[in-house]
Design a protein around this motif. Structure first.
Motif, PDB file in Angstrom:
ATOM      1  N   PRO A  87       9.354   4.975  13.628  1.00  0.00           N
ATOM      2  CA  PRO A  87       8.817   3.793  14.297  1.00  0.00           C
ATOM      3  C   PRO A  87       8.364   2.742  13.289  1.00  0.00           C
ATOM      4  CG  PRO A  87       7.206   5.556  14.320  1.00  0.00           C
ATOM      5  CD  PRO A  87       8.478   6.146  13.773  1.00  0.00           C
ATOM      6  N   VAL A  88       8.322   1.508  13.739  1.00  0.00           N
ATOM      7  CA  VAL A  88       7.914   0.434  12.839  1.00  0.00           C
ATOM      8  C   VAL A  88       6.486   0.637  12.344  1.00  0.00           C
ATOM      9  CG1 VAL A  88       7.079  -1.106  14.674  1.00  0.00           C
ATOM     10  CG2 VAL A  88       7.947  -2.072  12.542  1.00  0.00           C
ATOM     11  N   THR A  89       5.659   1.326  13.129  1.00  0.00           N
ATOM     12  CA  THR A  89       4.275   1.568  12.710  1.00  0.00           C
ATOM     13  C   THR A  89       4.201   2.500  11.499  1.00  0.00           C
ATOM     14  OG1 THR A  89       4.174   3.333  14.367  1.00  0.00           O
ATOM     15  CG2 THR A  89       3.287   1.178  14.994  1.00  0.00           C
ATOM     16  N   ALA A  90       5.293   3.198  11.192  1.00  0.00           N
ATOM     17  CA  ALA A  90       5.305   4.077  10.016  1.00  0.00           C
ATOM     18  C   ALA A  90       5.201   3.286   8.722  1.00  0.00           C
ATOM     19  CB  ALA A  90       6.570   4.927  10.012  1.00  0.00           C
ATOM     20  N   MET A  91       5.488   1.980   8.776  1.00  0.00           N
ATOM     21  CA  MET A  91       5.343   1.139   7.586  1.00  0.00           C
ATOM     22  C   MET A  91       3.877   0.879   7.256  1.00  0.00           C
ATOM     23  SD  MET A  91       8.437   0.318   6.471  1.00  0.00           S
ATOM     24  CE  MET A  91       8.028  -1.012   5.350  1.00  0.00           C
ATOM     25  N   GLU A  92       3.019   1.034   8.227  1.00  0.00           N
ATOM     26  CA  GLU A  92       1.608   0.700   8.058  1.00  0.00           C
ATOM     27  C   GLU A  92       0.889   1.737   7.196  1.00  0.00           C
ATOM     28  OE1 GLU A  92       1.535  -1.573  12.386  1.00  0.00           O
ATOM     29  OE2 GLU A  92       0.289   0.216  12.088  1.00  0.00           O
ATOM     30  N   SER A  93      -0.076   1.265   6.423  1.00  0.00           N
ATOM     31  CA  SER A  93      -0.859   2.061   5.472  1.00  0.00           C
ATOM     32  C   SER A  93      -0.055   2.481   4.250  1.00  0.00           C
ATOM     33  CB  SER A  93      -1.462   3.305   6.157  1.00  0.00           C
ATOM     34  OG  SER A  93      -2.319   2.920   7.215  1.00  0.00           O
ATOM     35  N   ARG A  94       1.146   1.929   4.090  1.00  0.00           N
ATOM     36  CA  ARG A  94       1.952   2.190   2.908  1.00  0.00           C
ATOM     37  C   ARG A  94       1.839   1.015   1.934  1.00  0.00           C
ATOM     38  NH1 ARG A  94       6.503   5.895   3.306  1.00  0.00           N
ATOM     39  NH2 ARG A  94       6.316   7.163   5.194  1.00  0.00           N
ATOM     40  N   THR A  95       2.099   1.296   0.668  1.00  0.00           N
ATOM     41  CA  THR A  95       2.068   0.266  -0.369  1.00  0.00           C
ATOM     42  C   THR A  95       3.495  -0.158  -0.714  1.00  0.00           C
ATOM     43  OG1 THR A  95       0.019   1.139  -1.313  1.00  0.00           O
ATOM     44  CG2 THR A  95       1.378  -0.259  -2.733  1.00  0.00           C
ATOM     45  N   VAL A  96       3.707  -1.457  -0.800  1.00  0.00           N
ATOM     46  CA  VAL A  96       5.033  -1.979  -1.140  1.00  0.00           C
ATOM     47  C   VAL A  96       5.318  -1.670  -2.612  1.00  0.00           C
ATOM     48  CG1 VAL A  96       6.492  -4.030  -1.308  1.00  0.00           C
ATOM     49  CG2 VAL A  96       4.864  -3.811   0.584  1.00  0.00           C
ATOM     50  N   THR A  97       6.434  -1.001  -2.850  1.00  0.00           N
ATOM     51  CA  THR A  97       6.792  -0.611  -4.216  1.00  0.00           C
ATOM     52  C   THR A  97       7.926  -1.446  -4.798  1.00  0.00           C
ATOM     53  OG1 THR A  97       8.139   1.138  -3.220  1.00  0.00           O
ATOM     54  CG2 THR A  97       5.958   1.750  -4.014  1.00  0.00           C
ATOM     55  N   ALA A  98       8.729  -2.071  -3.944  1.00  0.00           N
ATOM     56  CA  ALA A  98       9.845  -2.887  -4.442  1.00  0.00           C
ATOM     57  C   ALA A  98      10.369  -3.755  -3.313  1.00  0.00           C
ATOM     58  CB  ALA A  98      10.975  -1.996  -4.976  1.00  0.00           C
ATOM     59  N   GLY A 154      14.164  -5.624  -2.441  1.00  0.00           N
ATOM     60  CA  GLY A 154      15.546  -5.727  -2.875  1.00  0.00           C
ATOM     61  C   GLY A 154      16.375  -6.612  -1.976  1.00  0.00           C
ATOM     62  N   ARG A 155      17.637  -6.800  -2.373  1.00  0.00           N
ATOM     63  CA  ARG A 155      18.585  -7.575  -1.580  1.00  0.00           C
ATOM     64  C   ARG A 155      19.904  -6.827  -1.520  1.00  0.00           C
ATOM     65  NH1 ARG A 155      22.864 -10.464  -2.749  1.00  0.00           N
ATOM     66  NH2 ARG A 155      22.421 -10.523  -5.006  1.00  0.00           N
ATOM     67  N   HIS A 156      20.496  -6.788  -0.344  1.00  0.00           N
ATOM     68  CA  HIS A 156      21.833  -6.226  -0.140  1.00  0.00           C
ATOM     69  C   HIS A 156      22.646  -7.298   0.587  1.00  0.00           C
ATOM     70  CE1 HIS A 156      19.753  -2.437  -0.985  1.00  0.00           C
ATOM     71  NE2 HIS A 156      18.904  -2.755  -0.012  1.00  0.00           N
ATOM     72  N   GLY A 157      23.498  -8.016  -0.149  1.00  0.00           N
ATOM     73  CA  GLY A 157      24.198  -9.129   0.481  1.00  0.00           C
ATOM     74  C   GLY A 157      23.194 -10.141   1.002  1.00  0.00           C
ATOM     75  N   LYS A 158      23.192 -10.352   2.329  1.00  0.00           N
ATOM     76  CA  LYS A 158      22.239 -11.269   2.951  1.00  0.00           C
ATOM     77  C   LYS A 158      21.087 -10.530   3.628  1.00  0.00           C
ATOM     78  CE  LYS A 158      25.735 -13.546   4.971  1.00  0.00           C
ATOM     79  NZ  LYS A 158      26.474 -14.548   5.785  1.00  0.00           N
ATOM     80  N   PHE A 159      20.921  -9.246   3.325  1.00  0.00           N
ATOM     81  CA  PHE A 159      19.827  -8.436   3.870  1.00  0.00           C
ATOM     82  C   PHE A 159      18.673  -8.373   2.876  1.00  0.00           C
ATOM     83  CE2 PHE A 159      23.506  -6.937   6.176  1.00  0.00           C
ATOM     84  CZ  PHE A 159      23.041  -6.530   7.426  1.00  0.00           C
ATOM     85  N   LEU A 160      17.444  -8.549   3.364  1.00  0.00           N
ATOM     86  CA  LEU A 160      16.233  -8.327   2.579  1.00  0.00           C
ATOM     87  C   LEU A 160      15.759  -6.899   2.799  1.00  0.00           C
ATOM     88  CD1 LEU A 160      14.052 -11.530   3.077  1.00  0.00           C
ATOM     89  CD2 LEU A 160      14.742 -10.567   0.874  1.00  0.00           C
ATOM     90  N   ASP A 161      15.212  -6.283   1.753  1.00  0.00           N
ATOM     91  CA  ASP A 161      14.805  -4.885   1.813  1.00  0.00           C
ATOM     92  C   ASP A 161      13.406  -4.741   1.217  1.00  0.00           C
ATOM     93  OD1 ASP A 161      14.450  -2.153   1.574  1.00  0.00           O
ATOM     94  OD2 ASP A 161      16.130  -1.834   0.200  1.00  0.00           O
ATOM     95  N   VAL A 162      12.411  -4.468   2.077  1.00  0.00           N
ATOM     96  CA  VAL A 162      11.047  -4.219   1.632  1.00  0.00           C
ATOM     97  C   VAL A 162      10.826  -2.709   1.597  1.00  0.00           C
ATOM     98  CG1 VAL A 162       8.589  -4.551   2.123  1.00  0.00           C
ATOM     99  CG2 VAL A 162      10.217  -6.398   2.592  1.00  0.00           C
ATOM    100  N   ASP A 163      10.642  -2.165   0.398  1.00  0.00           N
ATOM    101  CA  ASP A 163      10.484  -0.729   0.187  1.00  0.00           C
ATOM    102  C   ASP A 163       8.996  -0.422   0.077  1.00  0.00           C
ATOM    103  OD1 ASP A 163      10.368   1.874  -0.722  1.00  0.00           O
ATOM    104  OD2 ASP A 163      11.820   1.606  -2.333  1.00  0.00           O
ATOM    105  N   ALA A 164       8.489   0.366   1.029  1.00  0.00           N
ATOM    106  CA  ALA A 164       7.087   0.759   1.022  1.00  0.00           C
ATOM    107  C   ALA A 164       7.006   2.278   0.888  1.00  0.00           C
ATOM    108  CB  ALA A 164       6.387   0.297   2.297  1.00  0.00           C
ATOM    109  N   ASP A 165       6.817   2.750  -0.321  1.00  0.00           N
ATOM    110  CA  ASP A 165       6.727   4.193  -0.592  1.00  0.00           C
ATOM    111  C   ASP A 165       7.905   4.962  -0.015  1.00  0.00           C
ATOM    112  OD1 ASP A 165       4.305   3.970  -1.979  1.00  0.00           O
ATOM    113  OD2 ASP A 165       3.138   4.084  -0.127  1.00  0.00           O
ATOM    114  N   GLY A 166       9.113   4.420  -0.163  1.00  0.00           N
ATOM    115  CA  GLY A 166      10.311   5.130   0.268  1.00  0.00           C
ATOM    116  C   GLY A 166      10.760   4.850   1.678  1.00  0.00           C
ATOM    117  N   LEU A 167       9.994   4.101   2.439  1.00  0.00           N
ATOM    118  CA  LEU A 167      10.412   3.670   3.770  1.00  0.00           C
ATOM    119  C   LEU A 167      10.774   2.194   3.684  1.00  0.00           C
ATOM    120  CD1 LEU A 167      10.706   4.909   6.596  1.00  0.00           C
ATOM    121  CD2 LEU A 167       8.456   3.991   7.149  1.00  0.00           C
TER     122      LEU A 167
END
Length: 286
Positions: free
Chosen positions: A40-51, A53-66
């Motif tokens: 669920p999208v709520t799984a992103m909460e309480s995590r720290t952003v670690t990186a 990235g970009r894949h083509g025209k996609f943005l990728d916010v990595d929060a502790d592996g999620l």
């Protein structure tokens, strides 16, 4: 539509502002925006952003592996706020699609104008789980994307250059605007078949592709998220400039319309002075 240079600039901006920060809330506002439900999208909460990235025209916010992966589509955008409004936004008919809030009170909104809602957000453990990411072709600015690899991709492509350059499964990140710009820089017709290119033409198109995208990335580097749209428009030489003078030869920039988009080109620079048929009108007259 944000393309590779703008998404690269957004990635750099978010890398500076998000990495090391705790996400406290991710709130989808538009029903259509969220394309995955497990995790669920709520799984992103309480995590720290670690990186970021970009894949083509996609943005990728990595929060502790999620990963929160977003595609802004044609009319989407990201708006950074040093201080988000207090209280939860109300779902409705406005442009707000999703809000991500940090523990500091800062965060960003994803918005989408218009009635066609195509902005998409995915929460996944691996970006390759996003269908659009999984089928992406090579990144044209990658170090290993050399002219021989480019030539191999175009070999046997019985498609017009305009369509080939925009095909995300062939080459990632190029859309309607930068395909026009690349073809203008290469002095090639958008309707020329990819498979018909000579070796010299392939080298010329490759150089135009790399130069156009690299210069656009450099123009966008360090530009705040809110000013990227204006920066993109100011740097375009032919796209979106129908009726204006070509900055190279002074001829009038022409347009060919399709069902949901259009392309712009210079007859003198690209088609030997020939005006290309408008495909929309051609269909109506059949």
């Amino acid at each position: 539509m944000p393309e590779l240079p703008e998404v690269e600039a957004l990635k750099d901006f978010l890398d500076e502002h998000l990495v090391g920060q705790e996400i406290v809330r991710v709130l989808p506002v538009a029903i259509s925006v969220l394309k995955t439900y497990d995790p669920p999208v709520t799984a992103m909460e309480s995590r720290t952003v670690t990186a970021v990235g970009r894949h083509g025209k996609f943005l990728d916010v990595d929060a502790d592996g999620l990963h929160l992966v977003a595609h802004l589509a044609r009319a989407g955008w990201l708006h950074w706020k040093d201080q988000l409004p207090s209280g939860a936004p109300r779902p409705g008919k406005g442009p707000l699609a999703l809000r991500l809030a940090l523990a500091t009170g800062a965060g960003f909104d994803l918005t989408e104008a218009g009635t066609q809602k195509r902005l998409a957000v995915y929460v996944v453990t691996d970006p390759a789980q996003v269908p659009g990411v999984a089928r992406l072709g090579p990144d044209p600015l990658a170090e290993d994307f050399d002219v021989s690899r480019f030539a191999a991709l175009l070999s046997g492509e019985r498609r017009q250059l305009k369509g080939a350059l925009r095909d995300q499964s062939l080459i990632a990140g190029i859309g309607n605007a930068y395909s026009d710009e690349i073809l203008h820089a290469a002095k090639m017709s958008p309707f020329k078949l990819a498979a018909d290119l000579t070796e010299d033409e392939t080298r010329g198109l490759y150089a135009a592709l790399r130069d156009t995208l690299t210069q656009a990335v450099e123009r966008s580097r360090g530009v705040a998220a809110g000013r990227l749209k204006a920066e993109k428009k100011s740097g375009l030489r032919v796209h979106g400039r129908t009726g204006e003078a070509c900055p190279v030869c002074g001829d009038t920039i022409r347009e060919v319309s399709f069902s949901d988009s259009s392309l712009q080109y210079c007859p003198t620079c690209q088609t030997g002075g020939k005006t290309l048929a408008d495909r929309r009108m051609s269909r109506l007259l059949r």
